[in-house]
Motif scaffolding. Sequence first.
Motif, PDB file in Angstrom:
ATOM      1  N   GLY A 195       0.776  -1.225   0.000  1.00 25.49           N
ATOM      2  CA  GLY A 195       0.000   0.000   0.000  1.00 25.49           C
ATOM      3  C   GLY A 195       0.808   1.277   0.000  1.00 25.49           C
ATOM      4  O   GLY A 195       0.258   2.362   0.226  1.00 25.49           O
ATOM      5  N   HIS A 196       2.097   1.173  -0.287  1.00 24.35           N
ATOM      6  CA  HIS A 196       2.934   2.381  -0.383  1.00 24.35           C
ATOM      7  C   HIS A 196       2.927   2.837  -1.845  1.00 24.35           C
ATOM      8  O   HIS A 196       3.904   2.673  -2.577  1.00 24.35           O
ATOM      9  CB  HIS A 196       4.355   2.069   0.095  1.00 24.35           C
ATOM     10  N   TYR A 197       1.827   3.426  -2.247  1.00 24.78           N
ATOM     11  CA  TYR A 197       1.590   3.671  -3.666  1.00 24.78           C
ATOM     12  C   TYR A 197       2.520   4.719  -4.267  1.00 24.78           C
ATOM     13  O   TYR A 197       2.962   4.579  -5.416  1.00 24.78           O
ATOM     14  CB  TYR A 197       0.137   4.063  -3.880  1.00 24.78           C
ATOM     15  N   ALA A 198       2.829   5.762  -3.525  1.00 28.82           N
ATOM     16  CA  ALA A 198       3.720   6.791  -4.057  1.00 28.82           C
ATOM     17  C   ALA A 198       5.122   6.231  -4.282  1.00 28.82           C
ATOM     18  O   ALA A 198       5.760   6.495  -5.319  1.00 28.82           O
ATOM     19  CB  ALA A 198       3.773   7.991  -3.109  1.00 28.82           C
ATOM     20  N   ARG A 202       7.082   5.691  -7.984  1.00 29.60           N
ATOM     21  CA  ARG A 202       8.412   6.217  -8.300  1.00 29.60           C
ATOM     22  C   ARG A 202       9.285   5.152  -8.953  1.00 29.60           C
ATOM     23  O   ARG A 202      10.045   5.440  -9.887  1.00 29.60           O
ATOM     24  CB  ARG A 202       9.081   6.761  -7.037  1.00 29.60           C
ATOM     25  N   ARG A 203       9.190   3.930  -8.465  1.00 30.93           N
ATOM     26  CA  ARG A 203       9.982   2.840  -9.050  1.00 30.93           C
ATOM     27  C   ARG A 203       9.520   2.508 -10.460  1.00 30.93           C
ATOM     28  O   ARG A 203      10.326   2.310 -11.382  1.00 30.93           O
ATOM     29  CB  ARG A 203       9.893   1.600  -8.165  1.00 30.93           C
ATOM     30  N   PHE A 204       8.217   2.455 -10.655  1.00 30.78           N
ATOM     31  CA  PHE A 204       7.697   2.125 -11.984  1.00 30.78           C
ATOM     32  C   PHE A 204       7.987   3.251 -12.971  1.00 30.78           C
ATOM     33  O   PHE A 204       8.201   3.005 -14.163  1.00 30.78           O
ATOM     34  CB  PHE A 204       6.198   1.845 -11.895  1.00 30.78           C
ATOM     35  N   SER A 230      -4.957   4.254  -7.144  1.00 31.84           N
ATOM     36  CA  SER A 230      -4.989   4.142  -5.680  1.00 31.84           C
ATOM     37  C   SER A 230      -4.677   5.468  -5.007  1.00 31.84           C
ATOM     38  O   SER A 230      -5.169   5.755  -3.908  1.00 31.84           O
ATOM     39  CB  SER A 230      -3.993   3.075  -5.212  1.00 31.84           C
ATOM     40  N   LEU A 231      -3.880   6.292  -5.665  1.00 33.12           N
ATOM     41  CA  LEU A 231      -3.530   7.611  -5.128  1.00 33.12           C
ATOM     42  C   LEU A 231      -4.548   8.690  -5.498  1.00 33.12           C
ATOM     43  O   LEU A 231      -4.450   9.824  -5.023  1.00 33.12           O
ATOM     44  CB  LEU A 231      -2.146   8.039  -5.648  1.00 33.12           C
ATOM     45  N   GLY A 232      -5.507   8.338  -6.350  1.00 33.83           N
ATOM     46  CA  GLY A 232      -6.487   9.322  -6.801  1.00 33.83           C
ATOM     47  C   GLY A 232      -5.982  10.220  -7.910  1.00 33.83           C
ATOM     48  O   GLY A 232      -6.608  11.241  -8.221  1.00 33.83           O
ATOM     49  N   LEU A 233      -4.868   9.852  -8.519  1.00 35.13           N
ATOM     50  CA  LEU A 233      -4.305  10.626  -9.631  1.00 35.13           C
ATOM     51  C   LEU A 233      -4.855  10.053 -10.936  1.00 35.13           C
ATOM     52  O   LEU A 233      -4.205   9.300 -11.655  1.00 35.13           O
ATOM     53  CB  LEU A 233      -2.779  10.565  -9.589  1.00 35.13           C
TER      54      LEU A 233
END
Length: 289
Positions: A195-198, A202-204, A230-233
């Motif tokens: 769940g560490h989406y940010a 960054r890795r992807f 998941s981040l709403g972006l």
Amino acid sequence: MTDRMQDARMAGSGTRAGLGLILALGLLAGCGSPSDRLERGALEELSAIEIYQQGEASLEGGAADDAAFYFGEIERLYPYSEWAKRGLIMQAFAHHKDRAYDESRASAQRYLDFYPTAEDAAYAQYLLALSYYDQIDDIGRDQGLTFQALQALRAVIEQYPDSSYAAEAKLKFDLAFDHLAGKEMEIGRYYLKRGHYAAAARRFRVVVEDFQTTTHTAEALHRLVESYLSLGLVQEAQTAGAILGYNYRGTDWYRDSYALLTGRGLPVEAAGDNWLATIYRQLVRGEWI
């Protein structure tokens, strides 16, 4: 990978007199595999070619460590001779066959330092690269080896483009480059699952921006869709899906992204003004300014 390296070396042996393979075949006809390593005192009674024979016989008998010792002794007893030159490149090969990668690299580098314009300089550089490359078989290992392998392989490709090793070096370069992308994907998936989406995004993003030619790009774009949703972006997710559809429409990654986006009533199209939109404009519309 050592066997493949040996095959590459053997394939070009007819034109690399410095390796002494053709001569060695004749010499070995009357030599068996030595059961014990000869003492240095005994070696001092032998000629350079006879010590070379011992090294080749040891290789044939599967004692690569002994072979490396004998080839090194030629350099000690007959420095600056043609046999010392041949022995040095063969020592690098024997160390590599014995998986003594540090020693192989040292011998190969010494050959390059002493004989930078010799016929076997390309092979020495290739062996040096392999001393790194053959240790990166596990994605979980320190990626410093991969970077070093890439640098050494690039040297083969750029400095010896007409050699018989350039094509193999390019293939290994691509595989090592893919390996780095695989490491980024592994870390990204780890963050995504927790769940560490940010952090995952960054890795992807690194894979999409820096490793576009690897086999991981399609999955990286799909994982960006997942992460950004998941981040709403939403616009970033849509644009990642649009790029994925443009390049990899027939893949499961695109079908999964399409289902995610349309399931939320979102069209799969570039939207907004973000880093992915810039890539989309450059890739699809050819807008580079």
